[in-house]
Every structure is written in structure tokens, then in C-alpha cells.
Design a protein around this motif. Structure first.
Motif: not given
Lengths: 455, 200
Positions: A67-68, A105-109, A389-391
Motif C-alpha cells: 500500500f505504501g 486492494a488494501a481495503a479488500f485484503q 478489486s479489479c472490477g
């Protein structure tokens, strides 16, 4: 109050006389309450940070570092890349995708991995993942914290850590006691000729090995053996080259054999030491010999001993007795009062030691297995969340950039709101001279030009 | 209601599941980090390129460059990260020993620390064993962080975008060719020549 005043005056006098530095209002240094607290204070912030990272390895850490890098570092190097010939607008538009994809991506993972990890460790701590992943003998800290929060919600800080340690020790001792009962009973074994033999279950030495330490603890010993075995071949080589050559020869079987040999020796020495301490305890009741006398006698004997194995035995014996002596002196207990009775014979003591080592190795191996399962499932979960996340990124990216681009690059979208200028038209019938073919607008078809000629 | 099979539980007892979680086989945390990042990057690349090329919401003139960027990123990420990750993982132990091991976990330091302990409820050997275990956990964290930052921040976000942005220019031309957009540009130039001849 009067008594206090009288008592403090001599102390104050002594303090002024003896020390040149007199600090007023300073608090006296507090003595650390326990060894555990002192041990924690030995580390500085940097080593504590690295240890924290090492203990929390997995998908969550990966996600945090990713993420960073994605949200902060990547957009700058795309938007301000001097090597690309694309327009500034294109580069900024492309760079804007990075922070949006990082947040999604960070939120999902984070969400899915934290939920899954909690469920994995909770189930493993209650034995729900079967015998190979059972860590109920030493449950995870998060699980214990939740249990303690239900029973004693007000514990915090060092008290909470101590309570967690106490619970771990209790569950470990319970597991060892259960194993003693299970392995202390005779079990029936059917032999090849059909007869039934009743015997104590055999405890293999390989069950007592901490498997994740195989490559670390016994590596040097195996390398030394290989150095003597291949001494001719590495004779002319430099140390680095020789190590590289020998590294390839180290096999997992050699490591395991070394581990079995070492663990067997350790177990026998420990069992013998415990048996001897038990004998000392029984004899001390009869002849009144104190722990200090015995330690003195052992230390004298240890200096004289030549045999390697006997030396190890004396070291173990002295270490164990010293530990018992220090514990008993600290708690004002009688000599040998804390020594446990592990069995009525040497064989029984050896069996008990083997059971303890087996349970501890089982706990350690299962913990590593659960950690590896967490990592493996973390990768799978991250891949499973990718389509979603891609969608979401595909939907959100152009919409967000439509709003953001006018803010980031206002000069490009400045003229969108302005009306197009009115071009002055020549009066009807005026002949227009065309000097150069290049003046003709590309959009005009050739047919239109031919019609003009005919007219 | 039928019982839902516990697939994660069942998988862990298969041959593959036991091999992945074998404590003897896999010793390094950074092995998992590398596998995780490389797999995700490869799969991400495929998804992003496919979606960018078919996303009508991205303006026409920008779409092929965005997709080109995704493809260039994917290829460079997987190739460069695997090299950098392996190199850092191999050499970080030495770096840790020289900068942190000698300062905080050497035998001289441990002797001093044990001497200064007020509550000596453990023997010196046990203290050394506990400090060594702490040192190993510290080394593991250092190596993990160095590998992750080297791969995910420096390689993936600094080196790869610098190289992929010009590479994306070339991939954009390739996508334009594949979609026939380069032929539209050629037709306009052909018309210009005919006009020049007709009007001469």
C-alpha cells in the motif's frame, strides 16, 4: 509524622555527604518488578520494531508495505518520468490509477485476511483443525486475550502479559499431564503371528525434534562432519569456496540423523540429572546435607572429569540444581522442597522426560504449521479477491479521474466552458482564390470540388 | 441443511497441503512473501490489461497507453522482483550481523546485560538462549522488511515505472497496430497525397 521526620534526617545527611549531585524533586528509580519486565527493557525501539515485524509476517504485512509503495511512491515516478514521450496529461491520468488501486486492494485484503486469520487461530486454539494443527496446548495470544477479556476485562499492560503467560504455562502443563496418562497406559499390539502383546507405547526420538530448527541448530555439526568426510576434496580451496561446496552436500536426512543423535543424548542426560537430583533430595532428608554443600562438591568434581558426555551431564546437573536453589532462596523455601517426583525408577523418569519433550516439540511444530497455513491461505485469498478489486477499480478509476483531472491540471480543461469564437464569413458570391492545394480542408470530398467547377 | 464441507481443513491434510505447511521444508518467511507478490503481480497484469483494453469509459486516446502501462508493469515486476528478492534474501543476514548483531546480540553485550540484571531468576545459559531467540526473531524481521521494501517499494514502484513508461509507449504502438488504429492514420496521409496530385 514526627517519627518520619526523625527517620529521614540521617538519610538526608548521608545523601548530601556521599553524593555530589543532589537533585530536588527527582523521583527515585523504581526497581523492575520482575525478570520479564527487565528482559523487555533490554531492547531499544529499533530491535523491538524488527521483532514485531518478524512475529507478524504474512499477508497483512505484505499488504501494508505494498500500500505504501503503490499509493505514495509509484504515482510520482509515473507522472514525473523524464524517459517517456507521452504527454503530461496522459502520464498524470495513468499515475492516478495507482493510489485508487492501492486503496481498493488494501481495503479488500486487510478485511478478508484479518477475518480469516482470526478464524484460523481461534479454531486451531480449540483443536478444530485436527492433530497436525492443534495449538490448544499453547493457544494464540489473540485467542487468550479474548478469553481473558471475558473473565477479567480490566487487565492491561504488564498484568495482561503476565496473565497470558500464566495461562500458556497452565495449558502446557495440562497437555503434558494428559500425555503422561495416555502414554502411561499399556496398549495392545497385534504381532505378525497373531498374538497380542501388551506394552507401553513407544515414543520415537523423531517426535521430539523441533522440525523448523533442523536447518539451524544442527547445520554446523553436519558441516563439520562433512569437512572431515571431504577433507581431501576441499584441501586446496578457500574457506568460501569450500563452504559453498559442502553446502550442496548437506541433506535433510543428515540433518535429521544429527538431530536424533543430539536429542537422544540430551534426553538421557536430563533424565539422569533429574534422577540424581531426586536421590539428593531423599538423602538430604536423612543426612541433612544442604544444597550449597552439594553444589560445591559437584563443582569440584566437574573440574576433574575428562569424558565429554560426563562433562555434559555435570553441567546439566549443576545448572538444574542452581536454578532450583535460586528459586527456593528467592521464595524462602526449604532446600529440595520444590523438586518434583518424576518416577520411581530411572526408566520411569526417562519416559516422563521423553513425554515432556514430545509434547513441547509437538506444540512448536504445530505452531509453525499453522503459521505456514496462514501464509498459504493468505496468498489464495488475495488472488480470490483480485477479480472483485479489479472490477471495482475498473468502475471507479475513470469516474474518479473525470472529477480529479480538472483539479490537477486546470489549464487543459480551461476552454471547455468557453463558447467557440464566431468566424467572419465572406459575403455570398465572392470568388475565393485558392493558391495552394494544402489550403484545402482535408474533410472536403473531391466530388464537392468537381461540382463547384461545373457551376 | 446439508453439512458444508470444511474445504480449508480438508486441503491441509492432503499431500500438497502437508507439503506446503511442513515446518522442516519451509524455513523462510520471505519465501512466502516472494511467492505471494510474484503470483499476485502476474495475475494482476492479466486482469488489468484485459480490463483496460475493454473499458470504454477510459478516453480513446488514453486507453492503449494505460493498457500498455499495465502490461509493461506486469512483465518488469515479475522479472526484476524475483532477481532483487532473491539477492536481498541471500545477503541481508550478513548486513544484519555487521550492523545490529554485534551491537545488540553479541556475547560481550549479553554478559554485560546479565551482570546488570537485578532479578537473576534464570541462569546465564538460559538468558543467552532467550536473547539469541530474540536476536533470531529480530533478524527475521529485518530480512523480511528489507526484502519487502526492496521488492515492493524500490523495484516495483521506482525502477519499474521508470522503465515501464517508455516501454508502454512501444506497447501502445503495438496495441494500435493490433486494433487497426494505425491504418486510420495511414489512410488520412494517403488522401493528402491524392489531393495534391488532383489539384496540381
Amino acid at each position: 509524622m514526627k517519627i518520619n521526620k526523625v527517620q529521614t534526617i540521617p538519610q538526608q545527611r548521608n545523601r548530601i555527604k556521599s553524593s555530589a549531585q543532589v537533585s530536588f524533586g527527582a523521583k527515585p528509580p523504581t526497581k523492575p518488578a520482575t525478570y520479564a519486565e527487565e528482559f523487555l527493557k533490554l531492547d531499544n525501539k529499533l530491535t523491538k520494531f524488527f521483532t514485531y515485524v518478524g512475529e507478524h509476517e504474512g499477508e497483512m504485512l505484505n499488504t501494508a508495505v505494498t500500500f505504501g509503495g503503490t499509493a505514495v511512491v509509484a504515482p510520482l515516478f509515473i507522472a514525473f518520468n523524464p524517459l517517456s514521450k507521452e504527454s503530461k496529461e496522459n502520464k498524470v491520468y495513468t499515475a492516478g490509477r495507482q493510489p485508487i488501486s492501492a486503496v481498493i486492494a488494501a481495503a479488500f485484503q486487510f478485511y478478508i485476511n484479518s477475518k480469516f486469520n482470526n478464524w484460523l487461530y481461534k479454531t486451531a486454539s480449540t483443536g478444530g483443525w485436527g492433530p497436525l494443527y492443534d495449538i490448544s496446548a499453547e493457544p494464540s495470544e489473540a485467542y487468550l486475550k479474548r478469553l481473558i477479556a471475558l473473565e477479567k476485562p480490566n487487565l492491561k499492560g504488564a498484568e495482561l502479559l503476565e496473565e497470558i503467560e500464566n495461562r500458556k504455562v497452565t495449558t502446557r502443563r495440562t497437555a503434558i499431564a494428559q500425555a503422561r496418562i495416555e502414554f502411561g497406559q499399556l496398549k495392545e499390539r497385534i504381532l505378525k503371528d497373531g498374538t497380542i502383546k501388551k506394552e507401553m507405547p513407544h515414543i520415537k526420538t523423531s517426535q521430539m525434534i523441533h522440525q523448523d530448527q533442523l536447518g539451524k541448530d544442527y547445520y554446523e555439526a553436519v558441516m563439520n562432519d562433512l569437512r572431515t568426510q571431504y577433507a581431501d576434496q576441499i584441501a586446496g580451496m578457500s574457506e568460501k569456496k569450500a563452504n559453498k561446496f559442502l553446502k550442496k552436500k548437506v541433506s535433510s536426512i543428515a540433518l535429521k540423523r544429527k538431530a536424533i543423535e543430539s536429542v537422544k543424548k540430551d534426553v538421557e542426560i536430563e533424565a539422569r540429572a533429574k534422577w540424581v537430583i531426586r536421590k539428593f533430595a531423599d538423602n538430604s532428608k536423612k543426612n541433612g546435607q544442604s544444597m550449597e554443600d552439594i553444589l560445591k562438591m559437584l563443582n569440584e568434581k566437574a573440574t576433574v572429569v575428562q569424558n565429554e558426555r560426563t562433562k555434559c551431564f555435570y553441567e546439566k546437573l549443576i545448572t538444574k540444581l542452581t536454578k532450583i536453589h535460586e528459586y527456593e532462596s528467592a521464595n524462602n523455601l526449604k532446600d529440595f522442597s520444590s523438586v518434583k517426583d518424576l518416577g520411581k525408577s530411572k526408566k520411569a523418569v526417562l519416559r516422563n522426560v521423553k513425554i515432556k519433550k514430545m509434547v513441547r516439540a509437538n506444540i512448536a511444530n504445530n505452531k509453525v504449521r499453522v503459521g505456514n497455513a496462514k501464509n498459504a491461505y493468505g496468498i489464495i485469498l488475495s488472488l480470490v479477491t483480485l477479480p472483485f478489486s479489479c472490477g471495482l477499480l475498473n468502475w471507479a478509476y475513470p469516474r474518479v479521474m473525470e472529477k480529479v483531472m480538472p483539479v490537477l491540471m486546470p489549464w487543459i480543461h480551461k476552454n471547455d466552458a468557453v463558447e467557440p469564437e464566431k468566424v467572419a464569413m465572406a459575403p455570398a458570391g465572392t470568388e475565393i482564390e485558392i493558391d495552394d492545394v494544402d489550403d484545402i480542408d482535408d474533410d472536403i470530398e473531391l466530388d464537392e470540388l468537381e461540382e463547384e467547377d461545373d457551376a | 441443511m446439508p453439512k458444508i464441507p470444511n474445504i480449508p481443513h480438508a486441503f491441509l491434510y492432503t499431500k500438497l497441503g502437508k507439503a506446503i505447511t511442513n515446518p522442516a521444508a519451509i524455513g523462510a518467511a520471505y519465501g512466502f512473501a516472494q511467492v505471494s507478490n510474484l503470483t499476485k503481480d502476474a495475475v494482476n497484469c492479466g486482469y488489468y490489461v484485459a480490463q483496460s483494453l475493454n473499458n470504454d469509459r477510459i478516453p480513446d486516446d488514453k486507453r492503449n497507453f494505460v493498457a500498455g502501462m499495465d502490461l509493461a508493469n506486469g512483465v518488469l515486476n515479475v522479472s526484476l522482483q524475483s532477481i532483487v528478492g532473491a539477492y536481498i534474501a541471500k545477503n541481508s543476514d550478513e548486513v544484519f550481523k555487521t550492523h545490529f548483531g554485534k551491537k545488540y546480540f553479541s556475547s560481550d553485550v549479553m554478559q554485560k546485560q546479565y551482570k546488570n540484571l537485578v532479578n537473576k531468576s534464570v541462569t546465564f545459559e538460559e538468558f543467552v538462549a532467550a536473547r539469541k531467540a530474540k536476536g533470531n526473531a529480530c533478524k527475521k524481521g529485518f530480512t523480511l522488511l528489507a526484502t519487502l521494501i526492496g521488492m515492493q517499494v524500490v523495484t516495483k514502484r521506482v525502477v519499474v515505472p521508470l522503465l515501464s513508461t517508455p516501454m508502454a509507449d512501444n506497447i501502445k504502438v503495438m496495441f494500435d497496430k493490433m486494433q487497426g488504429k494505425d491504418k486510420e492514420n495511414e489512410e488520412i496521409t494517403e488522401n493528402k497525397e491524392e489531393l495534391q496530385i488532383a489539384c496540381a
